[in-house]
Design a protein around this motif. Structure first.
Motif: not given
Ligand SMILES: Cc1cc2nc3c(=O)[nH]c(=O)nc-3n(C[C@H](O)[C@H](O)[C@H](O)COP(=O)(O)OP(=O)(O)OC[C@H]3O[C@@H](n4cnc5c(N)ncnc54)[C@H](O)[C@@H]3O)c2cc1C
Length: 481
Positions: A161, A175-177, A247-249, A260-263
């Motif tokens: 991630t 990722p979605r974001s 699940g998120h960063c 905030k994002s998934e990757m």
């Protein structure tokens, strides 16, 4: 394998491979040492070719080029997966490697897989994958070891991630974001490619603008388009910390905000791969970014007969220029009249949309006090643009007010990286405005934008009261205005 060569090339990227082939064409005995198990360097395996293949796949599968007609939600394939992207990538890379290996074989270039390190100014040792070490003597050497991604300590890279630009090619899921740290060429290319997949993208950049070496008007056009389609450009603030959770960063910014994002993709800089090649044994030093200093004309280092080319010498760090540097270095090394580095070379930024530029920008012309006038064409003014459903894209030409010579070409939009070569040829050959006005262009093409921009420039230049341009297209130029 013999243990003495006329030329040893360390690294098989664009600089090394072009140098090796050039030396072989001069009937020299050449050894290429490559530490990766496949030839091609960053260019073939983690840089140029993979990122451009990914871009092509994304544009095809997403139906991006057709959205002008069918709307923003149009897609060729509804559920695009990371697997879909990898499929085309591995086929393309296999083909590239095949072509390279064949080139080496055809030209009798000896290849060895291992890590090269200088023992002296005449000898290297190669650590082979099976643990053996082989010594090889050389007359001349080319260091073309390239770069690797810069990985600062504050970023918790985990390969899934939080990634660098090598790792992004191997993600298991899209990722979605995505947050991209660094708005240089690599960061912007990936940010716009992922955004074309309708992934929500945020770009973080400490400078207040992006791609500052590109003409300002082009960047205005480009950033407008990026924002218009939802890419968040957080300029003038630094990423200070990156946290990877399940699940998120979260990225902490210097101005107190959080993203905030998934990757997270960290794409802010690369370091020369010079740490482990025995520079001390030959009396050379690298700078703080691992780069080597060379004579800018011959590419010889401070050690006679040891040359360096490609990304290891820094700017402009392109595959295109690396190839030409490798060839020039070898010509000099073997006392063959060496072609000079061209004064003008094009930049291609394969973002979505593409940017390409050659020659001087408006800012540079102003700084140098050169009197200029410009002409602009929008792709939507061309019939080809209508056929393709293009709503954006522009081409800008800059001419000297007195001599009418072409000084710069700046393009953003579909096909920019191909179109630029028309302008490059005219620029390098010292061509003028009349070239574009007097010559017939295929119709309908995007290249027609050159003629439209030239006519626009002609109209502006005619205001300077100098009627030196007498062309059959004069009336047309006035009409166009
Ligand atoms: C994501 C990305 C996108 C890019 N896109 C473009 C683009 O669109 N157009 C463009 O022109 N350029 C692009 N570039 C830049 C381009 O990839 C580089 O300019 C080019 O690869 C540099 O070539 P090089 O010959 O210096 O070495 P590299 O391609 O970096 O290859 C160096 C090789 O040396 C090997 N090596 C290192 N140390 C040793 C050692 N001690 N012994 C043996 N082998 C060693 C490495 O394994 C590697 O294979 C991109 C780069 C990246 C990262």
């Amino acid at each position: 394998m013999q243990n003495a060569f006329d030329l040893i090339v360390i690294g098989s990227g664009p600089a090394g491979r072009r140098a090796a082939i050039q030396a072989a064409k001069l009937d020299k005995n050449v050894l290429v040492v490559e530490k990766s198990h496949r030839v091609g360097g960053v260019s073939v395996h983690t840089g140029t070719i993979p990122s451009k293949t990914l871009r092509e796949t994304v544009l095809n599968l997403s139906g991006w080029r057709e959205r002008g007609f069918y709307g923003r939600t149009y897609k060729v394939k509804s559920d695009i997966t990371a697997n879909d992207l990898r499929h085309r990538l591995s086929k393309t890379l296999d083909h590239e490697v095949d072509v390279l290996e064949h080139q080496f074989t055809r030209n009798n270039v000896t290849m060895i897989n291992g890590h090269a390190r200088f023992l002296s100014r005449q000898e290297v040792e190669v650590a082979l994958p099976d643990g053996r070490v082989q010594q090889v003597k050389f007359e001349r050497a080319l260091i073309s070891v390239g770069t690797k991604p810069y990985r600062p300590d504050y970023v918790p890279f985990n390969g899934t991630t939080v990634l660098d630009s090598d790792e992004i090619l191997n993600i298991a899921d899209l990722p979605r974001s995505l947050t991209v740290i660094g708005a240089g060429v690599i960061g912007i290319e990936y940010a716009t490619i992922f955004s074309a997949l309708d992934i929500s993208v945020t770009v973080i950049e400490p400078r207040s603008s992006i791609l500052s070496f590109i003409d300002d008007e082009l960047i205005d056009e480009f950033t407008y388009e990026l924002r218009d389609r939802g890419i968040k450009l957080l300029l003038g603030c630094k990423a200070q910390n990156v946290h990877a959770f399940d699940g998120h960063c979260i990225v902490d910014l210097s101005d107190g905000r959080k993203v905030k994002s998934e990757m997270v993709l960290y794409a802010a800089g690369r370091l020369g791969a010079s740490t482990d090649i025995g520079l001390d044994a030959i009396g050379l030093d690298a700078d703080s970014r691992g780069r080597l200093k060379v004579d800018p004309v011959t590419f010889e280092t401070d050690v006679p007969n040891i040359y360096a080319a490609g990304d290891i010498i820094g700017f402009p760090s392109l595959a295109s220029t690396s190839m030409s540097q490798g060839r020039i270095a070898v010509c000099h090394a073997f006392q063959v009249p060496n072609p000079a580095q061209p004064e003008h070379f094009p930049y291609g930024i394969y973002a979505v949309p593409e940017i390409s530029t050659v020659g001087l920008s408006e800012r540079e012309l102003k700084e140098q006090g050169i009197p200029y006038e410009c002409g602009v064409a929008r792709f939507r003014e061309t019939s080809r643009g209508h056929i393709m459903g293009l709503q954006r894209g522009m081409l800008k030409l800059l001419f000297h007010i007195e001599t009418r010579k072409l000084l710069g070409v700046h393009i953003v939009g579909e096909g920019a990286t191909e179109l630029i070569h028309i302008g490059q040829a005219v620029l390098v050959l010292g061509g003028e405005l009349s070239y574009f006005i007097d010559n017939v262009f295929n119709y309908p093409t995007l290249a027609e934008a050159y003629k439209i921009a030239a006519l626009d420039a002609w109209n502006r230049l005619s205001l300077h009261g100098d009627a030196t341009i007498q062309t059959a297209a004069t009336d047309l130029a006035v009409v166009n205005g």
